[in-house]
Motif scaffolding. Structure first.
Motif, short mmCIF file in Angstrom:
data_model
loop_
_atom_site.label_atom_id
_atom_site.label_comp_id
_atom_site.label_asym_id
_atom_site.label_seq_id
_atom_site.Cartn_x
_atom_site.Cartn_y
_atom_site.Cartn_z
N ALA A 119 0.84 -1.18 0.00
CA ALA A 119 0.00 0.00 0.00
C ALA A 119 0.88 1.23 0.00
O ALA A 119 1.89 1.28 0.67
CB ALA A 119 -0.90 -0.01 1.23
N VAL A 120 0.50 2.23 -0.78
CA VAL A 120 1.26 3.47 -0.85
C VAL A 120 0.38 4.61 -0.38
O VAL A 120 -0.79 4.69 -0.74
CB VAL A 120 1.74 3.75 -2.28
N THR A 177 12.42 -0.68 -0.99
CA THR A 177 11.87 -1.53 -2.04
C THR A 177 11.23 -0.75 -3.17
O THR A 177 10.96 -1.31 -4.23
CB THR A 177 10.82 -2.49 -1.45
N THR A 178 10.94 0.54 -2.96
CA THR A 178 10.27 1.36 -3.96
C THR A 178 11.15 2.53 -4.35
O THR A 178 11.65 3.24 -3.47
CB THR A 178 8.93 1.88 -3.41
N LEU A 200 8.53 6.84 2.75
CA LEU A 200 9.02 5.96 3.80
C LEU A 200 8.23 4.67 3.74
O LEU A 200 7.12 4.64 3.21
CB LEU A 200 8.92 6.60 5.19
N GLU A 201 8.81 3.61 4.26
CA GLU A 201 8.21 2.29 4.15
C GLU A 201 8.09 1.65 5.53
O GLU A 201 8.97 1.78 6.36
CB GLU A 201 9.05 1.38 3.25
N LEU A 202 6.98 0.93 5.72
CA LEU A 202 6.76 0.17 6.94
C LEU A 202 6.67 -1.30 6.56
O LEU A 202 5.79 -1.70 5.79
CB LEU A 202 5.48 0.63 7.63
N ALA A 244 8.22 -9.75 7.37
CA ALA A 244 8.88 -9.28 6.14
C ALA A 244 8.11 -9.65 4.88
O ALA A 244 8.69 -9.71 3.80
CB ALA A 244 10.32 -9.80 6.06
N ARG A 245 6.81 -9.87 4.99
CA ARG A 245 6.00 -10.24 3.82
C ARG A 245 5.10 -9.10 3.35
O ARG A 245 4.52 -9.20 2.27
CB ARG A 245 5.14 -11.47 4.14
N HIS A 246 4.93 -8.09 4.16
CA HIS A 246 4.00 -7.02 3.82
C HIS A 246 4.67 -5.66 3.98
O HIS A 246 5.51 -5.48 4.87
CB HIS A 246 2.76 -7.08 4.72
N THR A 247 4.30 -4.73 3.12
CA THR A 247 4.90 -3.40 3.13
C THR A 247 3.83 -2.35 2.88
O THR A 247 2.98 -2.51 2.01
CB THR A 247 5.99 -3.27 2.05
N VAL A 248 3.87 -1.29 3.67
CA VAL A 248 3.07 -0.10 3.41
C VAL A 248 4.05 1.02 3.10
O VAL A 248 4.96 1.29 3.89
CB VAL A 248 2.20 0.29 4.63
N VAL A 249 3.88 1.64 1.94
CA VAL A 249 4.77 2.73 1.52
C VAL A 249 4.04 4.05 1.68
O VAL A 249 2.93 4.22 1.16
CB VAL A 249 5.21 2.56 0.06
N LEU A 250 4.64 4.98 2.40
CA LEU A 250 4.06 6.30 2.63
C LEU A 250 4.80 7.33 1.80
O LEU A 250 6.03 7.36 1.79
CB LEU A 250 4.18 6.67 4.11
N ARG A 251 4.03 8.16 1.11
CA ARG A 251 4.65 9.23 0.33
C ARG A 251 4.08 10.56 0.77
O ARG A 251 2.86 10.77 0.79
CB ARG A 251 4.39 9.02 -1.17
N CYS A 252 4.97 11.47 1.13
CA CYS A 252 4.58 12.76 1.68
C CYS A 252 4.68 13.85 0.61
O CYS A 252 5.34 13.68 -0.40
CB CYS A 252 5.48 13.10 2.86
N PRO A 253 4.02 15.00 0.83
CA PRO A 253 4.03 16.06 -0.18
C PRO A 253 5.39 16.69 -0.39
O PRO A 253 5.65 17.26 -1.45
CB PRO A 253 3.02 17.08 0.35
#
Length: 555
Positions: free
Chosen positions: A2-3, A261-262, A270-272, A277-286
């Motif tokens: 998820a991003v 990874t992205t 930033l990534e969580l 280690a099978r799931h990732t949430v990617v956060l993108r800030c303004p």
């Protein structure tokens, strides 16, 4: 994966950081509210987030579709904010008397808001036409006779049982002000309707109840996130909790990174990563400052929780060893890769014991899993060889990077590691160097078989006494024993013995030969170690480094 794009605010009472974010799930963006506290990151589809109504048109593959049935536009983007969903109209709250029974419900459209429902499904999806949302206060809601999960069988006697999604939309639009809906509640359709919530599709780790992680009861929830019925002691409760349109991701032993990874050419992500280690949430800030702010807050939380986890692991393994070691001295996540994988960072759980460096590809569950690291390297044969920017990274000069080299029977193994902050880099390099020196003082002596001047011997390297080449006496060689006489065993014969101070030079051929020069009459000493000499070479250097450090010659 998820991003998320942040647009947020902070300062919410009781929460360290909060903001409205756009989360990308299955290539579609949805606005969610993200709250960070001292234990968890919560993503919510609250009233006002408007997750489905922001883009309820048919997707490109037609699998997930939804239409808001307002007064003038079947696919309105201006629908009401508050809505009943599959997370509020829970199946157990629907009266049993109406389940799987046909009902006719009369609805009078309003001038503003129309029917006030969203629908999903259709023939193209091999699903009936389902009510996925009922907007509070509008016509359908006012009947108090319709539920999320109702299948619409007909509209004013127009059969919709075999209708496509678009055909159903048009039928509802043409129905006029007075609408008679023939419906049937379908409990089995609830999971399909729930897919409309973006946060419900964010995958995360769910440890099996039969093998919980160490300290698992404390990582499931924060007190503010669950009702008493959601007690952490519940055996069926997953670590990724769901309450309404909400995902609560416990941060204990999660890995927070930047651009692992992205690709992040603008340096605002930033990534969580989950503990397994099978799931990732990617956060993108303004922008970069907000990305740094979110990262710093999340990194602070995960660092504090990692300290608690270390205490729990130490307590849990106090009576057993961990991959042959008796004591865990430090653990945490690093981005790691081997020298042959220069562009493939992945999260690694790195553990430093009193004698080994252990690498795990995920957080072990249970004591048995701690016994099987992906890699195990003796600290005594491991050297820290580089610390600085990763020249192969997309942001050369910005990543905090270090490398280790370990002498093994197969040669030298090099691992590259990336820390996320300068403090982390300093901590890890200090742990490795100090761990190597402490291991040298604890082990003190290493022995290996060798061939010296065509004679089978033992090379002994002692932390205090230096080098010795010993030949074990063989019974009957060079001895005149009386028949039947007793043999008195003798100690090993010392062929060579030198302190560290006399070592002038050491080298090896990388295959099996070790060369030592002490400046003695015998000249260069050649020892055939029968296998790769790198472990002995690295151990020799570790002993020397520890002795120099002990003398205070290296800060």
């Amino acid at each position: 994966m998820a991003v998320v794009i942040t647009t947020g605010v902070s300062g919410v009472s009781g929460v360290q950081k909060s903001g409205f974010l756009d989360v990308l799930v299955r290539e579609r963006w949805h606005k969610v509210l993200v709250n960070l506290n001292e234990e968890a990151l919560t993503l919510s589809c609250e009233e006002g987030c408007d997750p489905d109504d922001a883009d309820d048109s048919v997707t490109s593959n037609g699998v997930t579709n939804g239409s808001y049935l307002g007064n003038n536009n079947a696919n309105s983007n201006n629908g009401p904010q508050a809505a009943r969903t599959a997370f509020t109209d829970l199946p157990e709250r629907v009266p049993e008397a109406i389940a799987n029974r046909k009902r006719c419900v009369k609805v009078t459209k309003q001038e503003i808001g129309g029917l006030g429902v969203s629908i999903k499904g259709g023939k193209e999806n091999k699903m009936p036409i389902l009510i996925s949302k009922i907007f509070k206060g509008l016509a359908a809601d006012q009947t108090q006779a319709l539920y999320v999960g109702d299948a619409i069988l007909s509209v004013n006697s127009v059969n919709l049982r075999d209708a496509t999604h678009d055909e159903a939309v048009q039928a509802l639009k043409r129905a006029g002000k007075e609408v008679t809906l023939e419906v049937k509640y379908m409990r089995e359709a609830t999971p399909y309707v729930k897919k409309g919530s973006p946060v419900s599709e964010i995958g995360w780790e769910t440890p099996p109840p039969e093998s919980p992680r160490l300290g698992s009861p404390t990582i499931f929830s924060s007190p503010s996130s669950f009702s008493p019925s959601d007690s952490p002691s519940s055996p069926s409760m997953p670590s990724l909790s769901l309450q309404g349109d909400r995902r609560c991701i416990p941060l204990k032993m999660c890995c927070v990174t930047r651009a692992m990874t992205t690709p992040d050419p603008e340096n605002r992500q930033l990534e969580l990563h989950s503990p397994d280690a099978r799931h990732t949430v990617v956060l993108r800030c303004p922008d970069q400052p907000s990305a740094l702010s979110w990262f710093s807050a999340m990194h602070s939380v995960t660092s504090k929780l990692a300290k608690k986890a270390l205490s729990e692991v130490i307590h849990s393994t106090a009576r057993t060893d961990v991959a042959g070691s008796k004591e865990i001295r430090h653990l945490g996540w690093l981005a790691g890769k081997t020298e042959s994988e220069k562009q493939c960072w992945k999260p690694l759980l790195v553990v430093v014991t009193e004698k080994d460096l252990l690498l795990y590809e995920s957080l072990p569950r249970g004591k048995e899993a701690w016994q099987s690291p992906a890699h195990q390297y003796p600290l005594l044969a491991t050297r820290l060889v580089h610390s600085g920017p990763d020249r192969g990274s997309p942001h050369s000069g910005t990543e905090l990077f270090f490398a280790t080299r370990t002498g093994t029977r197969l040669g030298i193994e090099t691992h590259l590691f990336r820390a996320e902050t300068s403090k982390d880099l300093s901590l890890w390099t200090r742990q490795l160097v100090n761990g190597c020196h402490a291991s040298a003082e604890m082990i003190k002596e290493v022995t290996t078989s060798c061939l010296y001047q065509s004679q089978e011997c033992r090379l002994v390297i002692h932390y205090e006494r230096g080098f010795s080449v010993l030949a074990d006496p063989k019974l009957g060689e060079g001895e005149n024993r009386e028949e039947g006489g007793a043999h008195t065993p003798t100690g090993p014969h010392v062929l060579l013995s030198y302190p560290y101070e006399q070592l002038k030079m050491s080298s090896d051929d990388g295959v099996r030969m070790l060369f030592l020069d002490f400046g003695g009459e015998e000249g260069e000493i050649q020892l055939d170690l029968h296998s790769c000499p790198k472990p002995i070479v690295f151990i020799l250097h570790s002993f020397l480094s520890a002795k120099i450090y002990r003398l205070g010659l290296v800060a």
